[in-house]
Design an enzyme around this catalytic site. Structure first.
Site, PDB file in Angstrom:
ATOM      1  N   HIS A  20       0.845  -1.210   0.000  1.00 23.70           N
ATOM      2  CA  HIS A  20       0.000   0.000   0.000  1.00 23.70           C
ATOM      3  C   HIS A  20       0.880   1.259   0.000  1.00 23.70           C
ATOM      4  CE1 HIS A  20      -3.113  -2.576   2.356  1.00 23.70           C
ATOM      5  NE2 HIS A  20      -3.680  -2.325   1.187  1.00 23.70           N
ATOM      6  N   LYS A  44     -16.531  -7.115   6.231  1.00 24.38           N
ATOM      7  CA  LYS A  44     -15.306  -7.904   6.005  1.00 24.38           C
ATOM      8  C   LYS A  44     -14.695  -8.341   7.332  1.00 24.38           C
ATOM      9  CE  LYS A  44     -12.971  -7.076   1.618  1.00 24.38           C
ATOM     10  NZ  LYS A  44     -11.695  -6.627   1.037  1.00 24.38           N
ATOM     11  N   ARG A  96      -1.834  -6.332  -8.191  1.00 22.55           N
ATOM     12  CA  ARG A  96      -0.708  -7.208  -7.865  1.00 22.55           C
ATOM     13  C   ARG A  96      -0.533  -8.275  -8.917  1.00 22.55           C
ATOM     14  NH1 ARG A  96      -2.910  -7.757  -1.926  1.00 22.55           N
ATOM     15  NH2 ARG A  96      -4.702  -7.283  -3.217  1.00 22.55           N
ATOM     16  N   SER A 134      -2.578  -7.750   3.083  1.00 21.21           N
ATOM     17  CA  SER A 134      -2.910  -7.587   4.509  1.00 21.21           C
ATOM     18  C   SER A 134      -3.281  -8.938   5.107  1.00 21.21           C
ATOM     19  CB  SER A 134      -4.088  -6.629   4.680  1.00 21.21           C
ATOM     20  OG  SER A 134      -3.795  -5.372   4.144  1.00 21.21           O
TER      21      SER A 134
END
Ligand code: ADP
Length: 177
Positions: A20, A44, A96, A134
């Site tokens: 990030h 989430k 990514r 993450s």
């Protein structure tokens, strides 16, 4: 005088990683002001509260020298509405791998349909950050692994505090029983 170019980088940032941070640095070179927009994302089931996630991004940014001002805000509304309120010209997202593409493509298309004025720009982090997420950072921290190379020091501190530095989590009943 032309209006400043404002970019919004939205995400869960649960917690912020070096991937990030690399996207933030790159985006800050493309706009006059960048807003890191931390989504509440209650569904989430985030590990860190919104306040904690915002504070960790702010702390991580203190160590950076960025090309333009960056502010960090929490948000709990439709992204395009948030972008419009803040006069943003562009939404920034990171890519990514091919696996990110499908979801990101759909989201960008939906946002474009909701507001044709806002563009989505995709940036790639340096390849040494491509594998960082993450989710995996949290998994590694939970199992007592070393995460220093993946997250800013303040995040490593927060995760170690959560799990106890180097301690393995207690075995679940299913495993021990
Ligand atoms: P979200 O829940 O919105 O996907 P994340 O915090 O997981 O929120 O990610 C925010 C954005 O940052 C996404 O566009 C994601 O693809 C991107 N991102 C996350 N990690 C990396 C990384 N290591 N390299 C490049 N982009 C990344």
């Amino acid at each position: 005088m032309t209006a400043p170019r404002i970019g919004i980088y939205p995400g869960s940032f649960d917690p912020v990683t070096l991937g990030h941070m690399d996207i933030i640095a790159r985006a800050s070179r493309l706009v006059d002001q960048l807003i890191v927009a931390v989504a509440v994302n209650q569904d989430k089931g985030p590990m860190f509260s919104l306040t904690e996630r915002v504070a960790l991004v702010e702390q991580a940014l203190q160590a950076e020298k960025l090309a333009s001002p960056v502010k960090v805000l929490g948000f709990d509304q439709l992204l395009v509405n948030f972008a419009r309120t803040h006069h943003a010209n562009a939404i920034v997202r990171g890519l990514r791998a091919v696996s990110d593409f499908e979801y990101e493509f759909q989201m960008a298309a939906m946002n474009a349909r909701l507001d044709s004025q806002v563009e989505t720009i995709f940036l790639m982090a340096a390849d040494r950050y491509h594998f960082i997420s993450s989710r995996f950072v949290k998994e590694i921290a939970k199992l007592g692994g070393k995460i220093d190379g993946f997250v800013p020091p303040c995040v490593a501190g927060a995760l170690h505090q959560r799990y106890g530095k180097g301690d393995k989590p207690p075995l679940t009943e299913a495993i021990s029983g």
